[in-house]
Scaffold this motif. Structure first.
Motif, PDB file in Angstrom:
ATOM      1  N   SER A  42     -11.554  -3.822   0.174  1.00  0.00           N
ATOM      2  CA  SER A  42     -12.377  -2.608   0.413  1.00  0.00           C
ATOM      3  C   SER A  42     -11.671  -1.776   0.507  1.00  0.00           C
ATOM      4  O   SER A  42     -10.539  -1.808   1.477  1.00  0.00           O
ATOM      5  CB  SER A  42     -13.332  -2.271   1.459  1.00  0.00           C
ATOM      6  N   THR A  44     -10.152   2.830   0.283  1.00  0.00           N
ATOM      7  CA  THR A  44     -10.575   4.336   0.802  1.00  0.00           C
ATOM      8  C   THR A  44      -9.706   4.845  -0.418  1.00  0.00           C
ATOM      9  O   THR A  44      -8.815   5.135   0.171  1.00  0.00           O
ATOM     10  CB  THR A  44     -11.285   3.978   1.747  1.00  0.00           C
ATOM     11  N   HIS A  76     -14.300 -11.680   2.045  1.00  0.00           N
ATOM     12  CA  HIS A  76     -13.932 -10.400   1.730  1.00  0.00           C
ATOM     13  C   HIS A  76     -12.971 -10.396   2.576  1.00  0.00           C
ATOM     14  O   HIS A  76     -12.660 -11.295   3.676  1.00  0.00           O
ATOM     15  CB  HIS A  76     -15.070  -9.586   3.030  1.00  0.00           C
ATOM     16  N   GLN A  78      -9.890  -8.502   4.577  1.00  0.00           N
ATOM     17  CA  GLN A  78      -9.499  -6.356   5.236  1.00  0.00           C
ATOM     18  C   GLN A  78      -7.858  -6.771   5.468  1.00  0.00           C
ATOM     19  O   GLN A  78      -7.247  -7.690   6.055  1.00  0.00           O
ATOM     20  CB  GLN A  78      -9.687  -7.025   6.579  1.00  0.00           C
TER      21      GLN A  78
END
Length: 175
Positions: A42, A44, A76, A78
């Motif tokens: 993920s 941004t 996932h 990070q």
């Protein structure tokens, strides 16, 4: 008398830019024999330029271990990256230096040290179980964060599938 010290000072200053012993502090935890598979990241729009440069390095290192990047995946990833003035300590529950102790400047050192820290955490989306967590940190005076990044990524992901806890690696490099 001034002539005696001049060559010594010139040699000392010349050696300060040469390769030094760089210590990489590594910490890893997670499952042994972590199941390889697809992972997602993920991001941004506010992601820093340095962190964006880390993503391809991480993806390549994970691909060499049998993992592949996908839009929707069971895992996932990070990724964290930070830099701080090494003269500052970061405290926590263990006291004023519980998270990161301050580093003293070496004699004849002409610049201030920075601490670069890189981390990855791989979790299973279905239940949030942590598959792997790797952290790597180094102090540098001359080297930039972007220059140190490949070594930090390699160190943080080196134990994937067989975490070894906390240890230190040493290499000759620009300080």
């Amino acid at each position: 008398m001034k002539r005696v010290w001049a060559p010594v000072i010139i040699i000392a200053l010349g050696l300060s830019g040469c390769a030094q012993d760089v210590q990489t502090r590594v910490s890893s935890a997670g499952l042994t024999d972590a199941p390889a598979g697809a992972f997602m990241i993920s991001t941004t729009e506010a992601t820093s330029a340095e962190l964006r440069q880390a993503y391809p390095l991480v993806t390549k290192k994970l691909a060499s271990k049998g993992y592949n990047l996908a839009k929707d995946a069971p895992l996932h990833l990070q990724v964290t990256l930070d830099a701080r003035d090494a003269a500052l300590s970061v405290g926590g529950a263990d006291g004023p230096t519980g998270i990161a102790a301050a580093k003293k400047q070496k004699p004849l050192q002409s610049c201030k040290d920075q601490e670069y820290r890189f981390g990855v955490t791989l979790t299973r989306v279905a239940d949030g179980a942590e598959i792997y967590r790797g952290r790597a940190a180094e102090f540098h005076c001359q080297m930039t964060l972007v220059q140190a990044l490949p070594k930090l990524v390699d160190a943080a992901l080196s134990d994937l599938g067989a975490p070894r806890g906390a240890y230190t690696l040493s290499r000759k490099d620009v300080d």
